[in-house]
Design an enzyme around this catalytic site. Structure first.
Site, PDB file in Angstrom:
ATOM      1  N   LYS A 134      15.688 147.879-118.175  1.00  0.00           N
ATOM      2  CA  LYS A 134      16.407 149.145-117.998  1.00  0.00           C
ATOM      3  C   LYS A 134      17.624 148.975-117.093  1.00  0.00           C
ATOM      4  CE  LYS A 134      13.998 151.689-120.764  1.00  0.00           C
ATOM      5  NZ  LYS A 134      14.626 152.353-121.911  1.00  0.00           N
TER       6      LYS A 134
ATOM      7  N   TYR B  83       9.998 145.544-117.578  1.00  0.00           N
ATOM      8  CA  TYR B  83      10.491 146.862-117.974  1.00  0.00           C
ATOM      9  C   TYR B  83      11.666 147.272-117.085  1.00  0.00           C
ATOM     10  CZ  TYR B  83      10.785 151.863-118.807  1.00  0.00           C
ATOM     11  OH  TYR B  83      11.257 153.114-119.098  1.00  0.00           O
TER      12      TYR B  83
END
Length: 153
Positions: free
Chosen positions: A55, A51
């Site tokens: 990002k 994750y």
């Protein structure tokens, strides 16, 4: 792999499709990509390197697209500003599920915030509007991090 497909590839394809239309119709304007504070820090109380790296890729994508699309061309195309908005810890149904499953620690997240609380989606509306408006007309390639003073690493 699904996380990378949604968080990065989906953002890239959407931005590119939007820019194609802006170039076609010679519309100067702004694109705001949603990243996360997790793209520039390592969060305490949330273990998710995929994750976080997805990002981080969105933040870098925003910088690159800003450089590629920012200048207006002689034919009137281009002139597209691209910035990223990086929210801090937000209480959403998905985050609530992460808490329930023990994948994230609400108390630790709250303790790591200088405000001592988590945010709500509504707290990012004005920042998004700013990035998309003429009020930020000389701002491109920037990552606006709104994290409640998170003291993560």
């Amino acid at each position: 792999m699904k996380l990378i497909e949604v968080n990065y590839i989906g953002v890239f394809l959407s931005a590119r499709a939007c820019a194609r239309q802006m170039y076609k119709y010679k519309v100067q304007g702004s694109i705001c990509l949603i990243a996360s504070m997790s793209g520039t820090i390592a969060n305490r109380g949330f273990i998710s390197p995929v994750y976080n790296s997805s990002k981080a890729a969105v933040v870098q994508l925003g910088r690159n697209l800003a450089m590629e699309w920012g200048r207006e061309n002689p034919d009137g195309s281009g002139g597209i500003r691209v910035n990223t908005l990086s929210p801090g810890h937000i209480v959403t149904p998905m985050v609530e599920e992460n808490f329930r499953r023990g994948e994230a620690n609400r108390e630790e997240w709250e303790n790591n915030s200088m405000l001592g609380r988590l945010s709500t989606p509504d707290e990012y509306k004005a920042a998004g509007l700013f990035l998309l408006s003429r009020a930020s007309s000389y701002m491109t390639g920037h990552d606006m991090k709104i994290d409640g003073g998170t003291t993560a690493w």
